[in-house]
Design a protein around this motif. Sequence first.
Motif, mmCIF file in Angstrom:
data_model
loop_
_atom_site.group_PDB
_atom_site.id
_atom_site.type_symbol
_atom_site.label_atom_id
_atom_site.label_comp_id
_atom_site.label_asym_id
_atom_site.label_seq_id
_atom_site.Cartn_x
_atom_site.Cartn_y
_atom_site.Cartn_z
ATOM 1 N N GLU A 55 63.520 20.030 32.856
ATOM 2 C CA GLU A 55 64.805 19.365 32.679
ATOM 3 C C GLU A 55 65.554 19.992 31.506
ATOM 4 N N ASP A 56 65.771 21.305 31.594
ATOM 5 C CA ASP A 56 66.440 22.008 30.506
ATOM 6 C C ASP A 56 67.941 21.736 30.463
ATOM 7 N N LEU A 57 68.468 21.017 31.463
ATOM 8 C CA LEU A 57 69.881 20.638 31.472
ATOM 9 C C LEU A 57 70.065 19.139 31.276
ATOM 10 N N LYS A 58 69.046 18.475 30.782
ATOM 11 C CA LYS A 58 69.113 17.030 30.617
ATOM 12 C C LYS A 58 70.270 16.650 29.692
ATOM 13 N N GLY A 59 71.106 15.713 30.173
ATOM 14 C CA GLY A 59 72.249 15.249 29.395
ATOM 15 C C GLY A 59 73.508 16.073 29.595
ATOM 16 N N LYS A 60 73.411 17.186 30.310
ATOM 17 C CA LYS A 60 74.579 18.017 30.560
ATOM 18 C C LYS A 60 75.425 17.417 31.683
ATOM 19 N N ARG A 61 76.733 17.726 31.630
ATOM 20 C CA ARG A 61 77.686 17.184 32.608
ATOM 21 C C ARG A 61 78.346 18.342 33.331
ATOM 22 N N ALA A 62 78.199 18.352 34.662
ATOM 23 C CA ALA A 62 78.620 19.508 35.449
ATOM 24 C C ALA A 62 79.610 19.122 36.537
ATOM 25 N N LEU A 63 80.543 20.044 36.804
ATOM 26 C CA LEU A 63 81.442 19.953 37.948
ATOM 27 C C LEU A 63 81.228 21.200 38.797
ATOM 28 N N VAL A 64 80.967 20.981 40.089
ATOM 29 C CA VAL A 64 80.790 22.076 41.039
ATOM 30 C C VAL A 64 81.853 21.917 42.116
ATOM 31 N N THR A 65 82.726 22.895 42.267
ATOM 32 C CA THR A 65 83.812 22.786 43.238
ATOM 33 C C THR A 65 83.347 23.250 44.615
ATOM 34 N N GLY A 66 83.940 22.640 45.644
ATOM 35 C CA GLY A 66 83.628 23.030 47.012
ATOM 36 C C GLY A 66 82.161 22.932 47.340
ATOM 37 N N ALA A 67 81.553 21.769 47.034
ATOM 38 C CA ALA A 67 80.095 21.691 47.025
ATOM 39 C C ALA A 67 79.513 20.701 48.027
ATOM 40 N N ALA A 68 80.231 20.380 49.084
ATOM 41 C CA ALA A 68 79.679 19.430 50.049
ATOM 42 C C ALA A 68 78.557 20.033 50.878
ATOM 43 N N ARG A 69 78.532 21.353 50.972
ATOM 44 C CA ARG A 69 77.526 22.000 51.811
ATOM 45 C C ARG A 69 77.266 23.412 51.296
ATOM 46 N N GLY A 70 76.314 24.079 51.931
ATOM 47 C CA GLY A 70 76.052 25.481 51.643
ATOM 48 C C GLY A 70 75.615 25.751 50.214
ATOM 49 N N ILE A 71 76.072 26.872 49.680
ATOM 50 C CA ILE A 71 75.671 27.289 48.345
ATOM 51 C C ILE A 71 76.073 26.253 47.304
ATOM 52 N N GLY A 72 77.267 25.693 47.432
ATOM 53 C CA GLY A 72 77.721 24.698 46.455
ATOM 54 C C GLY A 72 76.818 23.490 46.390
ATOM 55 N N ALA A 73 76.398 22.999 47.558
ATOM 56 C CA ALA A 73 75.500 21.837 47.586
ATOM 57 C C ALA A 73 74.163 22.175 46.941
#
Length: 246
Positions: free
Chosen positions: A2-20
Amino acid sequence: MEDLKGKRALVTGAARGIGAGIAMTLAERGADVIITYERAVDRAAELVDAIRTKGRRAYAIQADSADAAAVKQSVDEASAQLGGLDILVNNAGVLFSNPLEKMDIDVIDKIIAVNIRSVVLASKAALSHLSEGGRIISIGSCLAERVAIPEVIVYSMSKSALLSFTRGLARELGPRNITVNLVHPGPTDTDMNPADGPTADFLRSQIALGRFGQVEDVAAAVAFLAGPGGRHITGTGLVVDGGINA
């Protein structure tokens, strides 16, 4: 891990495929994740539910990446939902192939709007929200520097533009300890480019490893750049293409 614990991320176009896959991997590493989607409401909802089962905060925002106002609004809304941003992944992208002489101007405009303009605008909008030590990671393409197949001229151009954008922005944001990088996937088994599709055998013949990549391969590269191991990497691209450009 959990090296990203507490981090806040936005991923665009992520309903499927690579983004998901990226969104899920960031959540598995400890991050709270917001995704944007254009039309795939059911798949977006399923992904949000899956992330929440990991004990992370997750939300989906409907946003057309070809709409400049929607891009900015989605970044601002994501930051408001999470109380700031640490990671922006510019994943949204479109691919249309055709000989240039047969490509309609509205298709050319769509490629430029989604693959270039939305990356610039989302990154610009994120600058007032990203904390020190933040990450901007964009999804490029193995076609950005070598156009190995015909009829993808405009798409390749759009991904190539991200090279100079990434290098320039890395210079601007270095004093804020914010890194800016690209991940360049090669042929990856997704709905857009399935490993059993009509061109799959030809593509495999061009790949040094002889196989399509998996979504998890690209997601792992993004997670690495987003985590502690990527803290001294900026202004460059990580190629995850199985050696198609070797």
